[in-house]
Design a protein around this motif. Structure first.
Motif, PDB file in Angstrom:
ATOM      1  N   ASN A   1       0.841  -1.187   0.000  1.00 10.04           N
ATOM      2  CA  ASN A   1       0.000   0.000   0.000  1.00 10.04           C
ATOM      3  C   ASN A   1       0.882   1.246   0.000  1.00 10.04           C
ATOM      4  O   ASN A   1       2.103   1.145  -0.127  1.00 10.04           O
ATOM      5  CB  ASN A   1      -0.926  -0.006   1.214  1.00 10.04           C
ATOM      6  CG  ASN A   1      -1.943  -1.123   1.151  1.00 10.04           C
ATOM      7  OD1 ASN A   1      -2.500  -1.414   0.104  1.00 10.04           O
ATOM      8  ND2 ASN A   1      -2.190  -1.751   2.284  1.00 10.04           N
TER       9      ASN A   1
ATOM     10  N   LYS B   1     -12.081   2.350   1.323  1.00 15.97           N
ATOM     11  CA  LYS B   1     -12.411   2.016  -0.060  1.00 15.97           C
ATOM     12  C   LYS B   1     -13.406   2.996  -0.691  1.00 15.97           C
ATOM     13  O   LYS B   1     -13.864   2.786  -1.809  1.00 15.97           O
ATOM     14  CB  LYS B   1     -12.982   0.601  -0.136  1.00 15.97           C
ATOM     15  CG  LYS B   1     -12.044  -0.488   0.368  1.00 15.97           C
ATOM     16  CD  LYS B   1     -10.825  -0.658  -0.513  1.00 15.97           C
ATOM     17  CE  LYS B   1      -9.950  -1.817  -0.017  1.00 15.97           C
ATOM     18  NZ  LYS B   1      -8.787  -2.061  -0.889  1.00 15.97           N
TER      19      LYS B   1
ATOM     20  N   THR C   1     -11.904   4.099  -4.260  1.00 20.85           N
ATOM     21  CA  THR C   1     -11.016   3.935  -3.115  1.00 20.85           C
ATOM     22  C   THR C   1     -10.201   5.196  -2.834  1.00 20.85           C
ATOM     23  O   THR C   1      -9.870   5.960  -3.750  1.00 20.85           O
ATOM     24  CB  THR C   1     -10.089   2.731  -3.344  1.00 20.85           C
ATOM     25  OG1 THR C   1      -9.237   2.559  -2.213  1.00 20.85           O
ATOM     26  CG2 THR C   1      -9.225   2.932  -4.590  1.00 20.85           C
TER      27      THR C   1
ATOM     28  N   GLU D   1      -4.672   2.936  -1.483  1.00 25.22           N
ATOM     29  CA  GLU D   1      -4.403   1.631  -2.080  1.00 25.22           C
ATOM     30  C   GLU D   1      -2.907   1.433  -2.294  1.00 25.22           C
ATOM     31  O   GLU D   1      -2.093   2.329  -2.065  1.00 25.22           O
ATOM     32  CB  GLU D   1      -5.093   1.517  -3.449  1.00 25.22           C
ATOM     33  CG  GLU D   1      -6.576   1.317  -3.408  1.00 25.22           C
ATOM     34  CD  GLU D   1      -6.995  -0.034  -2.860  1.00 25.22           C
ATOM     35  OE1 GLU D   1      -6.214  -0.997  -2.982  1.00 25.22           O
ATOM     36  OE2 GLU D   1      -8.106  -0.132  -2.322  1.00 25.22           O
TER      37      GLU D   1
ATOM     38  N   PRO E   1      -4.315  -2.136  -6.628  1.00 21.64           N
ATOM     39  CA  PRO E   1      -5.536  -2.899  -6.377  1.00 21.64           C
ATOM     40  C   PRO E   1      -5.774  -4.018  -7.387  1.00 21.64           C
ATOM     41  O   PRO E   1      -6.028  -3.769  -8.564  1.00 21.64           O
ATOM     42  CB  PRO E   1      -6.633  -1.835  -6.465  1.00 21.64           C
ATOM     43  CG  PRO E   1      -6.041  -0.744  -7.280  1.00 21.64           C
ATOM     44  CD  PRO E   1      -4.584  -0.732  -6.941  1.00 21.64           C
TER      45      PRO E   1
ATOM     46  N   GLY F   1      -7.172   3.923  -7.275  1.00 17.63           N
ATOM     47  CA  GLY F   1      -7.694   2.635  -7.710  1.00 17.63           C
ATOM     48  C   GLY F   1      -7.363   2.272  -9.134  1.00 17.63           C
ATOM     49  O   GLY F   1      -7.645   1.153  -9.574  1.00 17.63           O
TER      50      GLY F   1
END
Length: 366
Positions: A98, A199, A263, A266, A269, A288
């Motif tokens: 992440n 998210k 989102t 992230e 993803p 995202g």
């Protein structure tokens, strides 16, 4: 990720506490938990497994040829192990999952505050300091998303140490198209992931309400307790459906028309890649998009936490079947670059290149 490393001349050795699922024959595995400890619950055997894991990794470092070896670490690796590898002259690579935790905490704290919710962010200053220390030790860091790259700059990682990479998806798990066409069902938007603040689900629920689309929103995934009341209220509208858990997410990809994933934080993803691989046009945020979604090329990218922008994008996609078909064809083709076979081979070639760059006067290979 390691499956196709041998295609580039690397011989991957995966050091783990225990293996619970079949692994590719191309990957050698060393388990730190011997039988019968490997069969015990992790709550009982975990501490022993981690301690032995670190010793096992140190043994591999001692046996390795520094000129032809890279140590590939995933987040949370002990700094002492990274230092040991560097002291042995081994190339060290860190894999981000992440964004940098300092960046993630700022994003999440701001979002929970905006929603007037108690913060659900569990990242502590100690976690942030640990990660800064860890990142400072790597020769290179793999970043699976442009947003991750930006966060690494916040962590003090120099641009020359950041390598652009991605995660992938496995076509064998899914059909090659979004497939099932049922004229009797409504137009279906699909979200897959933990239904929570991180998210962007609060934004999604409000945008869906505002859009008034003659269709259905299906949310697949566990609901964060902080927004359970919002989910319950949203589901009073029969157009919103929630599925808490499924082992066959591919069935939902195959029966949807549009993937929507707003989102706010992230890494790379995988659900975006999976949806695209199944031929679903994607509406998402910069976080995202991974390295797959391009605005107005194979999907739509909207500003994070912008209800109006998301509403507009959903209405546009719902009202234009030709646009959906165009995006569907393009994103399915583009997602083929991100299968795990391709991503694994690409990672391997990158590592080989980094090793060779350390030996500019050596005409031989790795």
């Amino acid at each position: 990720m390691l499956r196709n490393f041998r295609s580039a001349g690397l011989a991957p050795v995966l050091v783990v506490p225990r293996v619970t699922k079949p692994l590719p024959a191309s990957v050698s595995v060393l388990e730190s938990l011997p039988f019968p400890f490997s069969k015990l619950p992790w709550q009982i055997a975990g501490a022993r497994g981690i301690k032995r894991l670190n010793r096992l990794f140190e043994q591999q470092i001692a046996l390795a040829d520094p000129a032809t070896t890279a140590a590939y670490f995933w987040p949370g690796s002990p700094p002492a192990l990274i230092k040991r590898a560097k002291e042995a002259g081994i190339l060290t690579i860190g894999q981000m999952i992440n964004t940098f935790q300092g960046t993630a905490k700022k994003i999440l704290d701001r979002s929970y505050g905006r929603l007037a919710l108690p913060s659900g962010c569990t990242i502590s200053q100690r976690d942030i300091d640990f990660e800064i220390c860890e990142l400072s030790l790597y020769d290179f860091v793999f970043a699976p998303n442009p947003e991750v790259e930006r966060s690494l700059h916040e962590a003090g990682v120099e641009a020359q140490r950041i390598i652009s990479t991605s995660f992938g998806w496995s076509p064998s798990r899914y059909a090659k198209s979004n497939g099932i066409q049922d004229s009797q069902r409504p137009l279906r938007f699909l979200f897959v992931g933990t239904a929570g603040v991180r998210k962007g689900v609060p934004t999604l629920l409000q945008a869906w309400k505002n859009a008034r689309i003659a269709g259905e929103l299906v949310i697949v995934g566990h609901v964060e307790a902080a927004i359970q009341d919002w989910m319950t209220a949203a589901m009073q509208d029969s157009s919103v459906r929630h599925v808490a858990f499924t082992e066959d997410v591919g069935a939902f990809y195959r029966c949807a028309d549009i993937f929507v994933f707003p989102t706010i934080e992230e890494g790379g993803p995988q659900v975006t890649l999976e949806a695209g691989g199944c031929g679903l046009p994607v509406i998402t945020t910069p976080m995202g998009a991974a390295r797959l979604v391009e605005h107005d090329v194979n999907g739509l990218i909207v500003q994070t936490e912008n209800v109006d922008a998301l509403t507009e994008a959903m209405v546009r996609m719902a009202g234009n079947a030709d646009l959906r078909a165009k995006f569907s064809q393009r994103i399915e083709r583009d997602a083929a670059r991100f299968t795990y076979d391709e991503v694994s081979a690409s990672h391997a070639r990158t590592i080989v290149g980094l090793l060779q760059a350390r030996m500019p006067n050596d005409p031989g290979g790795v």
